[in-house]
Design a protein around this motif. Sequence first.
Motif, PDB file in Angstrom:
ATOM      1  N   PRO A 133       0.829  -1.202   0.000  1.00 47.38           N
ATOM      2  CA  PRO A 133       0.000   0.000   0.000  1.00 47.38           C
ATOM      3  C   PRO A 133       0.865   1.255   0.000  1.00 47.38           C
ATOM      4  O   PRO A 133       1.916   1.294   0.636  1.00 47.38           O
ATOM      5  CB  PRO A 133      -0.809  -0.129   1.294  1.00 47.38           C
ATOM      6  N   ALA A 134       0.410   2.261  -0.712  1.00 48.42           N
ATOM      7  CA  ALA A 134       1.193   3.491  -0.870  1.00 48.42           C
ATOM      8  C   ALA A 134       0.550   4.652  -0.133  1.00 48.42           C
ATOM      9  O   ALA A 134      -0.649   4.911  -0.269  1.00 48.42           O
ATOM     10  CB  ALA A 134       1.342   3.834  -2.348  1.00 48.42           C
ATOM     11  N   GLY A 135       1.370   5.331   0.654  1.00 51.33           N
ATOM     12  CA  GLY A 135       0.959   6.589   1.254  1.00 51.33           C
ATOM     13  C   GLY A 135       1.586   7.742   0.493  1.00 51.33           C
ATOM     14  O   GLY A 135       2.428   7.551  -0.381  1.00 51.33           O
ATOM     15  N   VAL A 136       1.174   8.950   0.861  1.00 50.98           N
ATOM     16  CA  VAL A 136       1.708  10.125   0.180  1.00 50.98           C
ATOM     17  C   VAL A 136       1.990  11.214   1.208  1.00 50.98           C
ATOM     18  O   VAL A 136       1.268  11.355   2.203  1.00 50.98           O
ATOM     19  CB  VAL A 136       0.729  10.626  -0.905  1.00 50.98           C
ATOM     20  N   ARG A 160      -3.510   5.468   0.065  1.00 48.84           N
ATOM     21  CA  ARG A 160      -4.122   4.803   1.212  1.00 48.84           C
ATOM     22  C   ARG A 160      -3.865   5.508   2.531  1.00 48.84           C
ATOM     23  O   ARG A 160      -4.470   5.159   3.546  1.00 48.84           O
ATOM     24  CB  ARG A 160      -3.594   3.359   1.308  1.00 48.84           C
ATOM     25  N   ARG A 161      -2.946   6.435   2.558  1.00 49.30           N
ATOM     26  CA  ARG A 161      -2.595   7.146   3.786  1.00 49.30           C
ATOM     27  C   ARG A 161      -2.068   8.534   3.439  1.00 49.30           C
ATOM     28  O   ARG A 161      -1.359   8.701   2.460  1.00 49.30           O
ATOM     29  CB  ARG A 161      -1.544   6.358   4.558  1.00 49.30           C
ATOM     30  N   PRO A 316       1.471   1.856   5.697  1.00 46.61           N
ATOM     31  CA  PRO A 316       1.816   2.339   4.348  1.00 46.61           C
ATOM     32  C   PRO A 316       2.987   3.307   4.396  1.00 46.61           C
ATOM     33  O   PRO A 316       3.070   4.169   5.281  1.00 46.61           O
ATOM     34  CB  PRO A 316       0.534   3.045   3.889  1.00 46.61           C
ATOM     35  N   GLY A 317       3.904   3.168   3.458  1.00 50.06           N
ATOM     36  CA  GLY A 317       5.072   4.037   3.412  1.00 50.06           C
ATOM     37  C   GLY A 317       4.905   5.169   2.426  1.00 50.06           C
ATOM     38  O   GLY A 317       3.873   5.304   1.754  1.00 50.06           O
TER      39      GLY A 317
END
Length: 371
Positions: A133-136, A160-161, A316-317
Motif C-alpha cells: 500500500p502506498a501513502g503520500v 491509502r494514507r 503504508p510508506g
Amino acid sequence: MSGLIEAVEIRTVRLPLRAPFQTSNGVSTEREFVLVRLAGGGAEGWGECVAEREPTYSSEHTSGAVDVMRSFLLPRLVAAEVRTAEDVAPALSGVVGHPMAKAALELAVLDLELRLRGVSLAQYFGATRTRVPAGVSVGIQPSVPALLDVVGGFLDEGYRRIKLKIQPGWDLEPVRAVRQRFGDELPLQVDANAAYDLADAALLRRLDEFGLLLIEQPLHHDDLYQHARLAELLTTPLCLDESVVSARSAAAAISMGATRIINIKPGRVGGYLEARRIHDLARAHGVAVWCGGMLESGLGRRANIALAALPGFTLPGDTSASDRFYECDLTTPVTLDADGHVTVPSGPGIGAAPDPDLLSKFTVDVWSYER
C-alpha cells in the motif's frame, strides 16, 4: 580473486519537481541526486544517494557526497576487492559518517551483484508481498483551502494514507481541517522534521484529539531522552525518523520508550542491509516500521518498495508513484494501482535502469573511473 567492480561513474542529476515541496526545513523546486553506476562482469548496477543539495535534512549534501565518494570511499571499495554487498560496510568502516554516500555505493554493488545472479532485490530481502500500500506526503501549503484541495486530489488518485508536514504555526488548524473534511476513517499522520521542543508538549498533546496514526520526529534528532519524556505525555504513538541512524540507535530508542514506530529510510541508516537489520530488530520487539521517502527517482523508489514488502512493514510508506513529484522520471515511471498499491519490482536487482537519453538530459556533472 579480483573484485566485482571494473568501472565507476558518478553523476549529479537535477530533476524539476511538478510543484514546490515545503517542509519545516525549507522549500524545494527541484531534486538534485547523486547516482552511482558500477560496471563489472558484463553487467551494471545503480545506486542513488538521497543527500539533498543543501545540508538541511542532515549534514550530508550532494557535492560533499560526490567528494567523499571520489576521495575516500571508492578507493577503499576498489582496494578491498568487494564481491558482494555484505563486503561494502566493512570496506568503508574506516570512514566516519556519510551514511547516505555509503548507502548509494552499497546499493550499486547490490544491484550489480543481483543482476549477475538473476535475483530481484525483493527476493534478496526476503519480501513476502508482491504489492504494497502506498501513502503520500503532503508538504506545507499556502493556505488551508489549498491543502484540502491537494489532499482531496491524492485521495481521488487512490492513496491509502496521508502524511501532513507540520511546523509551529501550521499544525492544529490544518490537521483539524483535514479531519473534518475527510473524516475519522482516513489514515492520517503528521511529520514535524524536528521543528518542536519539549516545551511545546502541551500543543503537541492537542494533536491527540485527531486520532492520528503517529506523530513523526517532533523533537531534535539527537535527543532520545526528550522524545521518551514526550511519549509519556501523548496517547498518539511517537515515530522516529532522523533519530534512528542505525540498528544500534533503534535499539536504544526502543529500550528508552522513545518510540513506538520507526520510519526506516535506507539512505539515512547507511544502506539497505542496515535497514533490514532495523526491520528485524523492530519486529522482534513489536515495534511497527514503515518506509519513508526522500523524493527518490525511479531507482531509489523501486528499491524502497522492495524493502517495504518485508513482513514488518505494517504501515503504508511514502512509496508514492513517480508522478507524485516528477513529470518525467529517470526510469520507467513507478505507477499507482487503482486500489492504492504499488507493485514490487520482480526483475533482477532493482528491476530498472535510467533511460540513457533522460539521464543525459538531466545530468549536470559526471565523473568516471576504470580499473
